[in-house]
Design an enzyme around this catalytic site. Structure first.
Site, PDB file in Angstrom:
ATOM      1  CG  ASP A  14      21.572 -72.881  -4.781  1.00  0.00           C
ATOM      2  OD1 ASP A  14      22.487 -73.278  -5.498  1.00  0.00           O
ATOM      3  OD2 ASP A  14      21.419 -73.048  -3.654  1.00  0.00           O
TER       4      ASP A  14
HETATM    5  C1  BGC Z   1      24.056 -75.057  -2.981  1.00  0.00           C
HETATM    6  C2  BGC Z   1      24.895 -73.813  -3.398  1.00  0.00           C
HETATM    7  C3  BGC Z   1      25.917 -74.341  -4.461  1.00  0.00           C
HETATM    8  C4  BGC Z   1      25.549 -74.941  -5.530  1.00  0.00           C
HETATM    9  C5  BGC Z   1      26.621 -75.456  -6.430  1.00  0.00           C
HETATM   10  C6  BGC Z   1      23.589 -75.911  -4.205  1.00  0.00           C
HETATM   11  O1  BGC Z   1      23.228 -77.085  -4.083  1.00  0.00           O
HETATM   12  O2  BGC Z   1      22.828 -74.812  -2.284  1.00  0.00           O
HETATM   13  O3  BGC Z   1      25.284 -73.218  -2.255  1.00  0.00           O
HETATM   14  O4  BGC Z   1      26.793 -73.065  -4.572  1.00  0.00           O
HETATM   15  O5  BGC Z   1      24.852 -75.974  -5.244  1.00  0.00           O
HETATM   16  O6  BGC Z   1      27.424 -76.310  -5.856  1.00  0.00           O
END
Ligand code: BGC
Length: 794
Positions: free
Chosen positions: A710
């Site tokens: 993530d």
């Molecule tokens: C989230 C993800 C997301 C990523 C990119 C993170 O804060 O947990 O689900 O895909 O950001 O935006």
């Protein structure tokens, strides 16, 4: 491939060009959004209140104009071409509503715009508009029925709250409902919410109807109209059990900033309520009413197939969901009273029409994971001997036994290895003769270091730069090994991360979430493609206009695998059409507790439903060549302190509840990518967790796609390998790509941190093979996307 190209062409012709960048939703996307929004809506109560047709109605509540279309954060931030509010949907479709009242709300809302807050501080509700006794009395002269619309939203990085304005109604909302009750013959509510909220107020306020429409994306207004007017007969079913907040079994063990021991173990949602606390249920899992009535008769039942005759006995057409639950013998492990093992939705049945619904089942879905060895089969999926009962019906409560299958001996369904066992001692809930007892959870016995060393592979012998390009790889002129052999450590390091510039990389379409692949000049010289990612579950989050789809809960509540697949194919088309490649969706963590801030993106408290809906979603996304990324692997069950939080749980709960949905959809739909979660699992961050990522995902399940983090990780040193820290720690676990590519803040923001080069050079570090493996998965994904682009061009 030809089929894909043809379908793309059909969809391209279909695009409606209206907004300034010329990019809007296709007719088919709009139609499917409307249908899914309507068919995911759940009718919870109906005392001759709905449908409302050929009669006037007074609609109260500012959310008729200030409708919640989706939740907040990466899963919500979509630039939709339009958003149709509930009021607009009603007006546009000709619902006979009190326009004086409706215009009052419109006017008031225009002058009292809600403060939309900022990241992590978004409003959970909007202050209700004032409404005088006189206005209510006046409206009641024109209509016998009043609807009050209740709106709620939640988002990333923060939980919903067990307070008024979030889980509970506000005083203002209750006050308005009381006054409506005093003036109108009948009062109903529409819940425009991301995921479940308190619903016990219905009885207390003695209402006449309650319809939950979730957040239906840009077509919310049309979808709500369709159900309210009866144009579509409600056929959505709850994907969660509704109860009082204090009655959820995880409630005492949720929301701690540092660590939460999942003491309820496998007894999540209806598995707990149907086993131990039936009287605490407000609405059972799988529940939802219709404007007609259906009978269900099981005409054939075997251990792998059920045939159920569903007949529409009412006066209006509609769809029904047949749900199949199983109950394993309590045995030595203890089992829940119900587990969903199958479901199918009928087509639209006309009044009097009957259909036979066939449902494939697999009794092995009732196997339990023995993490203690009590059955004699430690770390195995086991079906304990005894009587297995199969139930068919309308929800987890209302279902009848149709089949029993006896096993004289235990069946070992699959022998596994210990993986990600807890290190701290705690007690978990167990079913002993329908009584809750708490017993010690087995803790870790394997040595992580030994395990990793035993799994190491041989390096690919490095060569000098042979001048091979990615085209040579694509054309089969060189093997993957030959291509990788010529890459330097710096190049391999770069392939194992996104671009150092982070999100919205200049290397790809505007508004992207980040890129990986050809992120450095030397890689691009070798013609390695730049692979673009974008969020997320409810639409393609780029600067371009893209369709805002119904939220995850609404999709799950349709219980309709085909509909989800058709809908997400529209989204997958937009990923490709807007110039991106890898969609960061679906979000599929389990609703362990109703207040988790991202529940709106996720599907359900149940792993089987989650896995099946995710599988359909992924198949749709990948239909036109986009990649789907299932997230967040695993146990992201709360947003509080999400980067630091430790989910402490038994291997059994991990396997049966939190990983099962992932396992189902990986097997059935083969998503191209998996994203790890931020949190720790039993003391080790998901992205550093070798046993979770390599042990289970790769070695046991055979996942062949790409695994990414993530967005950003917490720097940490590995306790059991002296020279392994930060990015090297992540590579050692088997996570191929660090996204978005460099730290957001601190000394390494925009820079390579050096941890990989240092670890490869050290005896106590990582091997070249581990780094080369990252490159292999990135290149393989790049090949998939380049093939698609070449096919489209030719
Ligand atoms: C989230 C993800 C997301 C990523 C990119 C993170 O804060 O947990 O689900 O895909 O950001 O935006």
């Amino acid at each position: 491939m030809e089929e894909v190209i043809q379908a793309l062409q059909v969809l391209e012709q279909d695009m409606v060009k209206e907004v300034e960048d010329g990019l809007t939703s296709s007719e088919s996307a709009m139609k499917l959004c409307r249908q899914a929004g309507a068919e995911g809506s759940v009718l919870l109560e109906n005392n001759e209140f709905f449908p409302i047709k050929d009669e006037p109605v007074a609609v109260f509540g500012r959310c008729q104009w200030d409708t919640f279309y989706v939740g907040y954060g990466s899963g919500g931030d979509i630039r939709a071409p339009y958003r149709l509010s509930i009021a607009e949907g009603f007006i546009q479709n000709g619902l006979d509503m009190d326009m004086e009242l409706c215009n009052y709300y419109k006017e008031w809302s225009a002058h009292n715009r809600p403060d939309e807050g900022s990241w992590g501080n978004w409003p959970m509700y909007y202050e209700e508009a004032p409404i005088s006794d006189e206005q209510i009395a006046n409206a009641s002269k024109k209509a016998k029925k009043a609807i009050m619309i209740i709106g709620r939203a939640a988002g990333e990085d923060r939980e919903s709250l067990p307070e008024e304005g979030s889980w509970y109604l506000t005083k203002a909302e209750i006050d308005i409902i009381h006054r409506l009750k005093a003036n109108f013959d009948k009062v109903g509510v529409i819940l425009n919410i991301g995921s479940i909220m308190d619903m016990s107020f219905y009885e207390e306020l003695k209402l006449d109807g309650m319809l939950c429409v979730w957040q239906g994306g840009q077509e919310t207004g049309n979808a709500v109209y369709d159900v309210v007017s009866g144009k579509i007969n409600p056929c959505g079913k709850l994907s969660d059990t509704v109860a009082r907040i204090e009655d959820y079994p995880s409630n005492p063990y949720f929301g701690d900033r540092d660590a939460n021991a999942y003491a309820e173990d496998i007894y999540v949602g209806y598995r707990y309520f149907e086993t131990f606390a039936r009287d605490k249920v407000v609405y059972p899992f799988g529940y939802g009413l219709s404007y007609t009535t259906f009978s269900m008769e099981t005409v054939e039942a075997s251990s792998n197939k059920l045939c159920v005759k569903v007949k529409n006995n009412g006066d209006v057409s509609g769809k029904e969901v047949v749900q199949v639950y199983g109950k394993a013998p309590n045995g030595l492990l203890g089992k829940p009273a119900r587990q969903l093992i199958g479901f199918e939705k009928t087509k639209v049945l006309e009044p009097g029409e009957a259909v036979i619904v066939e449902i494939q089942i697999d009794l092995q879905d009732l196997a339990s994971y023995d993490d203690s060895g009590v059955t004699g089969h430690k770390n195995a999926w086991v079906m304990e001997k005894g009587c297995y009962r199969i139930f068919v019906g309308r929800n987890a409560r209302n279902c009848e036994a149709v089949l029993t299958v006896d096993y004289d001996e235990d069946v070992i369904v699959k022998q596994c290895q210990e993986n990600s066992a807890p290190v701290v001692e705690f007690k978990r809930m167990v079913n002993r003769d329908k009584q809750i007892v708490f017993e010690d959870v087995p803790t870790r016995t394997v040595d992580k270091r030994e395990r990793i060393l035993a799994g190491l592979k041989e390096d690919i012998e490095p060569t000098e730069d042979k001048g091979y390009t990615f085209d040579d790889l694509m054309d089969g002129k060189v093997t993957m090994e030959e291509f990788i052999a010529q890459l330097t450590i710096d190049e391999l390091e770069a392939l194992s991360r996104g671009s150092l510039e982070g999100m919205d990389s200049a290397l790809a379409v505007k508004g992207n979430a980040g890129v990986f692949g050809g992120v450095e000049e030397s890689l691009r010289q070798k013609k390695i493609p730049v692979i673009c990612t974008d969020d997320g579950p409810s639409g393609v989050r780029l600067q371009a206009h893209t369709t805002l789809f119904p939220n995850g809960v609404a999709l799950a509540c349709t219980f309709d695998k085909e509909l989800i697949q058709s809908l997400s194919a529209e989204q997958g088309f937009e990923v490709v059409d807007r110039g991106s490649m890898v969609l960061l969706a679906p979000g599929m963590n389990i609703h362990r507790h109703p207040l988790c801030g991202r529940n709106f993106e996720y599907f359900s408290e149940d792993p089987f439903l989650t896995g099946k809906i995710a599988a359909s979603y992924i198949k749709g996304i990948q239909k036109f060549g986009a990649s789907s990324t299932v997230k967040h692997f695993a146990c992201n069950n709360q947003e509080t302190h999400r980067h630091m939080n430790d989910s402490i749980l038994s291997q059994r709960a991990l396997r049966e509840i939190y990983l099962k949905g992932f396992e189902i959809c990986l097997r059935e739909a083969k998503p191209d990518c998996v994203m790890t979660s931020y949190n720790k699992i039993n003391g080790e961050w998901a992205y550093n967790n070798y046993e979770l990522v390599t042990g289970i995902l790769r070695d046991e399940w055979g996942f062949e796609g790409l695994i990414m983090t993530d967005w950003w990780i917490v720097r940490s040193a590995c306790e059991y390998f002296k020279d392994v820290r930060d990015q090297a720690y992540r590579v050692r676990s088997g996570v191929n790509v660090f996204m978005p590519g460099s730290d957001r803040v601190g000394p390494y923001a925009g820079l390579v941190d050096g941890s990989i080069a240092e670890a490869v050079a050290s005896e106590e570090g990582i091997t070249l093979a581990e780094l080369q493996l990252c490159a292999k998965y990135v290149l393989a994904l790049g090949m998939k996307h380049m093939r698609r682009l070449h096919d489209k061009e030719n």
